[in-house]
Design a protein around this motif. Structure first.
Motif, PDB file in Angstrom:
ATOM      1  N   MET A   1      45.436  39.333  55.615  1.00 21.27           N
ATOM      2  CA  MET A   1      44.656  38.158  55.881  1.00 21.27           C
ATOM      3  C   MET A   1      43.259  38.297  55.260  1.00 21.27           C
ATOM      4  O   MET A   1      42.723  37.333  54.723  1.00 21.27           O
ATOM      5  N   ALA A   2      42.691  39.503  55.352  1.00 22.86           N
ATOM      6  CA  ALA A   2      41.366  39.723  54.769  1.00 22.86           C
ATOM      7  C   ALA A   2      41.393  39.519  53.262  1.00 22.86           C
ATOM      8  O   ALA A   2      40.426  39.022  52.687  1.00 22.86           O
ATOM      9  N   ALA A   3      42.497  39.879  52.620  1.00 19.14           N
ATOM     10  CA  ALA A   3      42.602  39.708  51.174  1.00 19.14           C
ATOM     11  C   ALA A   3      42.596  38.230  50.793  1.00 19.14           C
ATOM     12  O   ALA A   3      41.941  37.836  49.822  1.00 19.14           O
ATOM     13  N   LEU A   4      43.278  37.415  51.551  1.00 13.70           N
ATOM     14  CA  LEU A   4      43.300  35.981  51.250  1.00 13.70           C
ATOM     15  C   LEU A   4      41.939  35.342  51.463  1.00 13.70           C
ATOM     16  O   LEU A   4      41.496  34.510  50.667  1.00 13.70           O
ATOM     17  N   ILE A   5      41.272  35.732  52.533  1.00 11.48           N
ATOM     18  CA  ILE A   5      39.926  35.209  52.795  1.00 11.48           C
ATOM     19  C   ILE A   5      38.966  35.654  51.702  1.00 11.48           C
ATOM     20  O   ILE A   5      38.153  34.870  51.209  1.00 11.48           O
ATOM     21  N   ALA A   6      39.067  36.920  51.309  1.00 13.66           N
ATOM     22  CA  ALA A   6      38.194  37.437  50.250  1.00 13.66           C
ATOM     23  C   ALA A   6      38.462  36.726  48.928  1.00 13.66           C
ATOM     24  O   ALA A   6      37.526  36.389  48.196  1.00 13.66           O
ATOM     25  N   LEU A   7      39.728  36.490  48.617  1.00 16.32           N
ATOM     26  CA  LEU A   7      40.061  35.799  47.372  1.00 16.32           C
ATOM     27  C   LEU A   7      39.501  34.380  47.377  1.00 16.32           C
ATOM     28  O   LEU A   7      38.898  33.937  46.404  1.00 16.32           O
ATOM     29  N   PHE A   8      39.674  33.674  48.475  1.00 15.72           N
ATOM     30  CA  PHE A   8      39.169  32.308  48.566  1.00 15.72           C
ATOM     31  C   PHE A   8      37.651  32.274  48.428  1.00 15.72           C
ATOM     32  O   PHE A   8      37.096  31.473  47.674  1.00 15.72           O
ATOM     33  N   ALA A   9      36.968  33.152  49.156  1.00 19.07           N
ATOM     34  CA  ALA A   9      35.502  33.180  49.098  1.00 19.07           C
ATOM     35  C   ALA A   9      35.007  33.566  47.706  1.00 19.07           C
ATOM     36  O   ALA A   9      34.041  32.980  47.202  1.00 19.07           O
ATOM     37  N   LEU A  10      35.654  34.524  47.091  1.00 22.64           N
ATOM     38  CA  LEU A  10      35.247  34.959  45.761  1.00 22.64           C
ATOM     39  C   LEU A  10      35.483  33.860  44.723  1.00 22.64           C
ATOM     40  O   LEU A  10      34.635  33.625  43.859  1.00 22.64           O
ATOM     41  N   LEU A  11      36.594  33.169  44.834  1.00 21.82           N
ATOM     42  CA  LEU A  11      36.858  32.074  43.907  1.00 21.82           C
ATOM     43  C   LEU A  11      35.839  30.950  44.074  1.00 21.82           C
ATOM     44  O   LEU A  11      35.367  30.374  43.091  1.00 21.82           O
ATOM     45  N   ARG A  12      35.478  30.624  45.303  1.00 17.30           N
ATOM     46  CA  ARG A  12      34.472  29.587  45.546  1.00 17.30           C
ATOM     47  C   ARG A  12      33.113  29.997  44.982  1.00 17.30           C
ATOM     48  O   ARG A  12      32.411  29.190  44.387  1.00 17.30           O
ATOM     49  N   ALA A  13      32.751  31.245  45.191  1.00 18.60           N
ATOM     50  CA  ALA A  13      31.449  31.713  44.696  1.00 18.60           C
ATOM     51  C   ALA A  13      31.421  31.735  43.172  1.00 18.60           C
ATOM     52  O   ALA A  13      30.461  31.258  42.564  1.00 18.60           O
ATOM     53  N   LEU A  14      32.452  32.267  42.563  1.00 17.99           N
ATOM     54  CA  LEU A  14      32.470  32.354  41.108  1.00 17.99           C
ATOM     55  C   LEU A  14      32.540  30.968  40.465  1.00 17.99           C
ATOM     56  O   LEU A  14      31.996  30.757  39.388  1.00 17.99           O
ATOM     57  N   ARG A  15      33.174  30.045  41.125  1.00 19.92           N
ATOM     58  CA  ARG A  15      33.261  28.686  40.594  1.00 19.92           C
ATOM     59  C   ARG A  15      31.877  28.061  40.453  1.00 19.92           C
ATOM     60  O   ARG A  15      31.609  27.316  39.527  1.00 19.92           O
ATOM     61  N   ARG A  16      31.004  28.394  41.376  1.00 19.58           N
ATOM     62  CA  ARG A  16      29.649  27.850  41.327  1.00 19.58           C
ATOM     63  C   ARG A  16      28.756  28.581  40.336  1.00 19.58           C
ATOM     64  O   ARG A  16      27.788  28.017  39.837  1.00 19.58           O
ATOM     65  N   PHE A  17      29.036  29.837  40.065  1.00 18.93           N
ATOM     66  CA  PHE A  17      28.132  30.669  39.272  1.00 18.93           C
ATOM     67  C   PHE A  17      28.467  30.738  37.792  1.00 18.93           C
ATOM     68  O   PHE A  17      27.643  31.171  36.999  1.00 18.93           O
ATOM     69  N   VAL A  18      29.685  30.375  37.403  1.00 15.61           N
ATOM     70  CA  VAL A  18      30.072  30.505  35.999  1.00 15.61           C
ATOM     71  C   VAL A  18      30.196  29.131  35.348  1.00 15.61           C
ATOM     72  O   VAL A  18      30.365  28.118  36.014  1.00 15.61           O
ATOM     73  N   GLU A  19      30.105  29.148  34.048  1.00 15.74           N
ATOM     74  CA  GLU A  19      30.262  27.913  33.271  1.00 15.74           C
ATOM     75  C   GLU A  19      31.725  27.463  33.316  1.00 15.74           C
ATOM     76  O   GLU A  19      32.626  28.253  33.613  1.00 15.74           O
ATOM     77  N   VAL A  20      31.943  26.216  32.996  1.00 13.12           N
ATOM     78  CA  VAL A  20      33.287  25.641  33.058  1.00 13.12           C
ATOM     79  C   VAL A  20      34.256  26.381  32.138  1.00 13.12           C
ATOM     80  O   VAL A  20      35.410  26.619  32.511  1.00 13.12           O
ATOM     81  N   ASP A  21      33.818  26.771  30.963  1.00 13.32           N
ATOM     82  CA  ASP A  21      34.719  27.445  30.028  1.00 13.32           C
ATOM     83  C   ASP A  21      35.054  28.875  30.442  1.00 13.32           C
ATOM     84  O   ASP A  21      36.016  29.453  29.955  1.00 13.32           O
ATOM     85  N   GLU A  22      34.289  29.475  31.357  1.00  8.44           N
ATOM     86  CA  GLU A  22      34.565  30.839  31.834  1.00  8.44           C
ATOM     87  C   GLU A  22      35.381  30.856  33.129  1.00  8.44           C
ATOM     88  O   GLU A  22      35.712  31.931  33.627  1.00  8.44           O
ATOM     89  N   ARG A  23      35.707  29.706  33.674  1.00 14.12           N
ATOM     90  CA  ARG A  23      36.431  29.673  34.953  1.00 14.12           C
ATOM     91  C   ARG A  23      37.816  30.302  34.911  1.00 14.12           C
ATOM     92  O   ARG A  23      38.201  30.968  35.865  1.00 14.12           O
ATOM     93  N   PRO A  24      38.592  30.153  33.843  1.00 16.22           N
ATOM     94  CA  PRO A  24      39.885  30.863  33.819  1.00 16.22           C
ATOM     95  C   PRO A  24      39.713  32.386  33.860  1.00 16.22           C
ATOM     96  O   PRO A  24      40.464  33.083  34.533  1.00 16.22           O
ATOM     97  N   VAL A  25      38.715  32.892  33.165  1.00 16.98           N
ATOM     98  CA  VAL A  25      38.431  34.335  33.201  1.00 16.98           C
ATOM     99  C   VAL A  25      37.995  34.737  34.603  1.00 16.98           C
ATOM    100  O   VAL A  25      38.413  35.776  35.124  1.00 16.98           O
ATOM    101  N   ALA A  26      37.180  33.905  35.243  1.00 11.89           N
ATOM    102  CA  ALA A  26      36.724  34.194  36.601  1.00 11.89           C
ATOM    103  C   ALA A  26      37.894  34.216  37.580  1.00 11.89           C
ATOM    104  O   ALA A  26      37.931  35.048  38.490  1.00 11.89           O
ATOM    105  N   LEU A  27      38.862  33.336  37.392  1.00  9.77           N
ATOM    106  CA  LEU A  27      40.052  33.327  38.246  1.00  9.77           C
ATOM    107  C   LEU A  27      40.830  34.620  38.100  1.00  9.77           C
ATOM    108  O   LEU A  27      41.205  35.249  39.099  1.00  9.77           O
TER     109      LEU A  27
END
Length: 104
Positions: A1-27
């Motif tokens: 469960m912690a892994a899923l929460i961490a993945l969701f939170a990390l994806l949300r944070a990286l989505r805000r911090f990276v440019e649109v063209d870097e989002r696949p790499v961030a995923l």
């Protein structure tokens, strides 16, 4: 469960911090960080950890990896470098937090 929460939170944070063209790499980096942290043991070379404490340590490893990855990305580090620093933070938790010795 912690892994899923961490993945969701990390994806949300990286989505805000990276440019649109870097989002696949961030995923890909976010998924690799979470999978790698799941594979890192809760203590490295220091004996067994009781099950109730292993869960807390693993949650702390996920939290540290996610926070360091997001912070490094926010501060301008590349996404791949930030992911490596996140995994390093999780491994540091395993090394820095010693296992309890068995009492006889």
């Amino acid at each position: 469960m912690a892994a899923l929460i961490a993945l969701f939170a990390l994806l949300r944070a990286l989505r805000r911090f990276v440019e649109v063209d870097e989002r696949p790499v961030a995923l890909v980096v976010a998924v690799l960080v979470v999978v790698t942290v799941a594979l890192v043991p809760t203590s490295l070379g220091r004996g067994q950890v009781p099950a109730e404490r292993a869960g807390w340590r693993k949650a702390l490893q996920f939290l540290a990896a996610g926070a360091v990855t997001a912070l490094a990305t926010l501060l301008g580090g590349g996404v791949i470098l930030a992911g490596a620093l996140g995994v390093l933070a999780a491994a540091t938790v395993a090394v820095a937090w010693p296992a309890l010795k068995k009492s006889t």
